[in-house]
Motif scaffolding. Structure first.
Motif, PDB file in Angstrom:
ATOM      1  N   ARG A  71       1.290  -1.377  -0.023  1.00 49.09           N
ATOM      2  CA  ARG A  71      -0.006   0.285  -0.342  1.00 49.09           C
ATOM      3  C   ARG A  71       0.966   0.833   0.195  1.00 49.09           C
ATOM      4  O   ARG A  71       0.164   2.543   0.554  1.00 49.09           O
ATOM      5  N   CYS A  72       2.418   1.025  -0.240  1.00 51.11           N
ATOM      6  CA  CYS A  72       3.256   1.942  -0.036  1.00 51.11           C
ATOM      7  C   CYS A  72       3.278   2.406  -1.872  1.00 51.11           C
ATOM      8  O   CYS A  72       3.695   0.944  -2.429  1.00 51.11           O
ATOM      9  N   GLU A  73       3.860   3.745  -2.089  1.00 50.73           N
ATOM     10  CA  GLU A  73       4.162   3.783  -3.715  1.00 50.73           C
ATOM     11  C   GLU A  73       6.164   3.625  -2.731  1.00 50.73           C
ATOM     12  O   GLU A  73       6.428   4.132  -2.659  1.00 50.73           O
ATOM     13  N   ILE A  74       6.933   2.857  -4.157  1.00 54.45           N
ATOM     14  CA  ILE A  74       8.121   2.322  -4.030  1.00 54.45           C
ATOM     15  C   ILE A  74       8.736   3.071  -5.246  1.00 54.45           C
ATOM     16  O   ILE A  74       8.987   2.777  -6.081  1.00 54.45           O
ATOM     17  N   LEU A  75       9.383   3.639  -4.957  1.00 57.87           N
ATOM     18  CA  LEU A  75      10.804   4.578  -5.720  1.00 57.87           C
ATOM     19  C   LEU A  75      11.809   3.875  -5.841  1.00 57.87           C
ATOM     20  O   LEU A  75      13.640   3.899  -4.697  1.00 57.87           O
ATOM     21  N   ASN A  76      12.929   3.211  -7.094  1.00 59.66           N
ATOM     22  CA  ASN A  76      14.504   3.191  -6.711  1.00 59.66           C
ATOM     23  C   ASN A  76      15.028   3.662  -7.260  1.00 59.66           C
ATOM     24  O   ASN A  76      14.927   4.192  -8.556  1.00 59.66           O
TER      25      ASN A  76
END
Length: 445
Positions: A71-76
């Motif tokens: 439910r989180c936005e993941i940015l790499n």
């Protein structure tokens, strides 16, 4: 109405556990959580020595962030700079243009990096031990050196290949050395012409004891156990040079070694210096007992990069270990929720329960609530504690399955050195292929 953003910088212990707790406790549309991490997974570092030794499959010591934090936005990518004054962070993805991320609340936990000293040859020859990639590389490297020694009649080359040097006698160095020496001792019987006594293992430590976290008595006991296993433990000794694999120690000894593992401490991530974060003399971010960054009630920090007051030891700071990081993450998440809901924050307080270390298969040492543990009891305590702290039932089950299978089958001794050079064979084939000459076109009359 704009939903406030909680920006989590770093997906290690602090970042992942804080985001997980926020994900579970935030009300619908109360806030959105964005996690920025270089990799798409979190590495459970206490299991790296067992992964390097082949007791655990390396993929089982990492946790995929996208599955864990669904439910989180993941940015790499990489955070280049954080501005508390502007409430922004400059973000560079692995590919594509850079952009600015705004936030209303901040979790600053980029972690630490190896503290590398300006020793000649160290940057070129040294191997770190903080990531799963380094653990896999070290395993392949050590087994590869056994292959080299078993395949050569050059005594000087064999001696160089079978010399392994570990610098730094904290948890990382001692556990990595203990597990790998145990693995090699088991594997050497399959290498024709090699004997366990042909191996030379060195543990180099600049201070007067090893494993200070388990107390002086247990540190001395560990050193004695290592020496009985044929490991040369050097205290009050520093590495002066490692150029071209030639090891020079400040006690006057010199020798050649193909393996140099550097575990002599860590330092806060360099990101702390890019922005307006308040720092102490050791580049740690200054924070209060509520885990808030000084001068910014909306920004929180914990873990290796933070100077958190230890309320159980007035005047001192919490040590940068996993035991504190996981608990700080939970308290931090609760304090962020309290801040969002205009409620008072609670201080972080935890008395250190003790420490345990694994020294190889069925070997361990520890001190729990002042009680000294050694041998198989400490080893079982180490496995039980860290299995309980490993995130997700999926990973716990896989690690438990690895341990169960190890009761019936021997460890693998295959060196997959080509993992570091996956295209080498294809490139060789491309270089040696003779260009095809097209057939002569038919002559028309």
């Amino acid at each position: 109405m704009t939903v406030p953003r909680i920006l989590v910088v770093g997906g290690g212990y602090v970042g992942m556990y804080a985001a997980l707790r926020l994900q579970r406790r935030l009300r619908r549309a109360e806030a959105r959580v964005t996690v920025v991490n270089y990799d798409s997974y979190m590495t459970y570092q206490p299991f790296l020595p067992e992964a390097a030794a082949g007791s655990i499959e390396p993929r089982h010591v990492v946790v995929p962030l996208r599955r864990m934090l669904s439910r989180c936005e993941i940015l790499n990518g990489t955070i280049l700079r954080v501005s508390l004054a502007e409430k922004t962070a400059e973000f560079r993805p692995h590919e594509g243009p850079e952009r600015v991320l705004g936030f209303d609340y901040l979790v600053f936990s980029p972690g630490s990096i190896s503290r590398v000293l300006p020793i000649p040859g160290l940057a070129e020859r040294g191997i770190g031990f903080k990531t799963v990639e380094e653990a896999i590389h070290l395993r392949n490297h050590v087994l590869g050196k056994l292959d080299v020694a078993a395949s050569s009649s050059d005594e000087r080359l064999r001696r160089r290949a079978l010399t392994f040097v570990f610098v730094g006698a904290g948890f990382a160095g001692v556990e990595a050395l203990g597990e790998l020496e145990d693995m090699v001792s088991d594997a050497v019987k399959y290498f024709h012409g090699l004997r366990r006594q042909d191996m030379r293992w060195f543990l180099i430590e600049a201070t007067d004891r090893i494993l200070p976290e388990v107390g002086p008595d247990m540190g001395r006991w560990t050193a004695e156990q290592f020496r009985r296993r044929g490991i040369d433990v050097r205290l009050h000794t520093r590495l002066l040079s490692a150029e071209n694999g030639h090891i020079v120690l400040d006690d006057g000894e010199e020798f050649d070694a193909e393996t140099l593992v550097w575990t002599a401490g860590v330092k806060p991530h360099p990101l702390v210096r890019y922005g307006d974060l308040p720092l102490d003399s050791r580049d740690r971010v200054l924070a209060n007992e509520f885990l808030q960054i000084q001068g910014a009630r909306f920004a929180f920090t914990a873990g290796d990069t933070a100077a958190i007051p230890d309320l159980t030891r007035p005047g001192e700071f919490c040590p940068p270990n996993a035991q504190h990081a996981v608990r700080q993450a939970r308290r931090m998440a609760d304090n962020i929720l309290a801040t969002i809901r205009s409620r008072p924050c609670k201080p972080y307080r935890h008395r250190n329960a003790g420490s345990v270390a694994a020294l190889g298969l069925r070997k361990g040492v520890g001190q729990i609530y002042g009680r000294e543990l050694r041998g198989i009891v400490a080893w079982l305590m180490h496995r039980t504690y860290h299995l309980s702290r490993m995130p997700t039932f999926n990973r716990k089950s896989r690690i438990l399955a690895d341990w169960t299978l190890a009761l019936f089958f021997r460890r693998e001794i295959v060196s997959l050195g080509a993992l570091q050079r996956p295209r080498e064979e294809f490139e060789l084939a491309a270089r040696t292929t003779t260009p095809h000459r097209p057939a002569r076109e038919p002559v028309t009359h």
